[in-house]
Each structure stands twice: as structure tokens, then as C-alpha cells.
Write a protein that holds these residues in place. Structure first.
Motif, PDB file in Angstrom:
ATOM      1  N   VAL A   1      -3.447   3.173  -0.282  1.00 14.18           N
ATOM      2  CA  VAL A   1      -3.971   2.728  -1.211  1.00 14.18           C
ATOM      3  C   VAL A   1      -3.634   1.236  -1.346  1.00 14.18           C
ATOM      4  O   VAL A   1      -2.260   1.309  -0.979  1.00 14.18           O
ATOM      5  CB  VAL A   1      -3.860   3.681  -2.203  1.00 14.18           C
ATOM      6  N   ALA A   2      -4.481   0.168  -1.416  1.00 15.29           N
ATOM      7  CA  ALA A   2      -4.049  -1.316  -2.090  1.00 15.29           C
ATOM      8  C   ALA A   2      -3.847  -0.915  -3.438  1.00 15.29           C
ATOM      9  O   ALA A   2      -4.149  -0.862  -3.971  1.00 15.29           O
ATOM     10  CB  ALA A   2      -5.076  -1.845  -1.497  1.00 15.29           C
ATOM     11  N   THR A   3      -2.182  -0.836  -3.171  1.00 17.63           N
ATOM     12  CA  THR A   3      -1.932  -1.342  -4.715  1.00 17.63           C
ATOM     13  C   THR A   3      -1.347  -2.653  -5.389  1.00 17.63           C
ATOM     14  O   THR A   3      -1.408  -3.151  -6.719  1.00 17.63           O
ATOM     15  CB  THR A   3       0.172  -0.410  -4.688  1.00 17.63           C
ATOM     16  N   HIS A   4      -1.097  -3.869  -4.785  1.00 11.65           N
ATOM     17  CA  HIS A   4      -0.694  -5.027  -5.087  1.00 11.65           C
ATOM     18  C   HIS A   4      -0.486  -6.095  -3.796  1.00 11.65           C
ATOM     19  O   HIS A   4      -0.609  -5.955  -2.701  1.00 11.65           O
ATOM     20  CB  HIS A   4       0.690  -5.187  -5.604  1.00 11.65           C
ATOM     21  N   THR A   5      -1.561  -7.386  -5.126  1.00  6.92           N
ATOM     22  CA  THR A   5      -1.818  -8.203  -3.921  1.00  6.92           C
ATOM     23  C   THR A   5      -0.468  -8.748  -4.273  1.00  6.92           C
ATOM     24  O   THR A   5      -1.844 -10.211  -5.930  1.00  6.92           O
ATOM     25  CB  THR A   5      -2.667  -8.539  -3.380  1.00  6.92           C
ATOM     26  N   ILE A   6       0.258  -9.977  -4.319  1.00  7.37           N
ATOM     27  CA  ILE A   6       0.999 -10.875  -4.794  1.00  7.37           C
ATOM     28  C   ILE A   6       1.272 -11.931  -4.505  1.00  7.37           C
ATOM     29  O   ILE A   6       2.042 -11.863  -3.020  1.00  7.37           O
ATOM     30  CB  ILE A   6       2.657 -10.402  -5.467  1.00  7.37           C
ATOM     31  N   VAL A   7       0.608 -13.785  -4.966  1.00 10.51           N
ATOM     32  CA  VAL A   7       1.184 -14.618  -4.007  1.00 10.51           C
ATOM     33  C   VAL A   7       1.868 -14.973  -5.056  1.00 10.51           C
ATOM     34  O   VAL A   7       1.307 -16.340  -6.018  1.00 10.51           O
ATOM     35  CB  VAL A   7      -0.405 -15.323  -3.835  1.00 10.51           C
ATOM     36  N   PRO A   8       2.869 -16.155  -4.922  1.00 11.53           N
ATOM     37  CA  PRO A   8       4.189 -16.685  -5.446  1.00 11.53           C
ATOM     38  C   PRO A   8       3.336 -18.204  -6.157  1.00 11.53           C
ATOM     39  O   PRO A   8       2.046 -18.823  -5.036  1.00 11.53           O
ATOM     40  CB  PRO A   8       5.470 -17.218  -5.102  1.00 11.53           C
TER      41      PRO A   8
ATOM     42  N   TRP B   1       0.769  -0.910   0.115  1.00 13.69           N
ATOM     43  CA  TRP B   1      -0.262  -0.278  -0.530  1.00 13.69           C
ATOM     44  C   TRP B   1       1.220   0.962  -0.057  1.00 13.69           C
ATOM     45  O   TRP B   1       2.353   1.060   0.092  1.00 13.69           O
ATOM     46  CB  TRP B   1      -1.067  -0.311   0.978  1.00 13.69           C
ATOM     47  N   GLU B   2       0.211   2.002   0.004  1.00 14.09           N
ATOM     48  CA  GLU B   2       0.840   3.718  -0.352  1.00 14.09           C
ATOM     49  C   GLU B   2      -0.287   4.822   0.000  1.00 14.09           C
ATOM     50  O   GLU B   2      -0.794   4.383  -0.235  1.00 14.09           O
ATOM     51  CB  GLU B   2       1.762   3.716  -1.759  1.00 14.09           C
TER      52      GLU B   2
END
Length: 111
Positions: free
Chosen positions: A55-62, A42-43
Motif C-alpha cells: 500500500v503506497a501511503t505517502h509521497t513527500i518531496v520537500p 508503503w505498508e
């Protein structure tokens, strides 16, 4: 750094930590017995009505830890922190936005 531990039935446990990164932050999900980690970034997004907006910008799960509910746990932790710390969320990340659309009880936290 704040730690949060959530038990998962028959899958070990997930520990979610929050790290300050510049003006924003990152939630990191550590799964017991795994080296791969999921993240939600978030930023800062200003302020509305006297409340901070994150601000939720990215959610990453390999892939190695995919299909275990890790992304959902990250969003739930973010939402729990918003309630506890009284900030709003601007869900620009498509996954976070989809979770907000499915959880009407979070509408008061949407910026």
C-alpha cells in the motif's frame, strides 16, 4: 537496501534507495548536491491471488527539491520493483493514484 541510479539531463543525478521499515518500506531519493530527500512510503496490504500487496501511503518531496520530477521517479522505481518482484500496488497516496490513472500500462499492478 537496494540502490537505483537515474540520470537527469542537466540536473545531476538521483539515487533511489529502498529501506525496510518495520513490515513496510520507504524509497528515498537522494539528489546529487542536495541535502533534502524525497520519500515514498508503503505498508503491507495483505495478499490477492497469491501476490503480496504493498500500500503506497505517502509521497513527500520537500520544496527545496520540488519541480524536478522526484516524486515521479519514486513512483517509477516502486512500479519497476513491483514488476521485478511480482507484487501489487494499492495506490492510497493521492499522487501515486494520479500516476496510476495516467499510466494505463500499470493497470495490471493495481491491487
Amino acid at each position: 537496501m537496494q540502490a537505483y541510479r537515474q540520470e537527469q539531463a542537466s540536473m545531476g543525478s538521483t539515487t533511489i534507495t529502498h529501506h525496510v521499515v518495520g513490515q513496510g518500506g520507504k524509497y528515498i531519493a537522494h539528489l546529487e548536491g542536495e541535502t533534502a530527500q524525497g520519500t515514498l512510503e508503503w505498508e503491507p496490504g495483505g495478499e490477492r491471488g497469491g501476490k503480496e500487496i504493498r500500500v503506497a501511503t505517502h509521497t513527500i518531496v520537500p520544496n527545496e527539491i520540488g519541480n524536478r520530477g522526484v516524486a515521479a521517479e519514486l513512483v517509477e522505481r516502486f512500479v519497476a520493483d513491483a514488476r521485478e518482484q511480482d507484487f501489487l500496488i494499492d495506490p492510497r497516496c493521492s499522487y501515486v493514484d494520479a500516476k496510476f490513472k495516467r499510466n494505463a500500462e500499470w493497470s495490471d499492478l493495481r491491487a
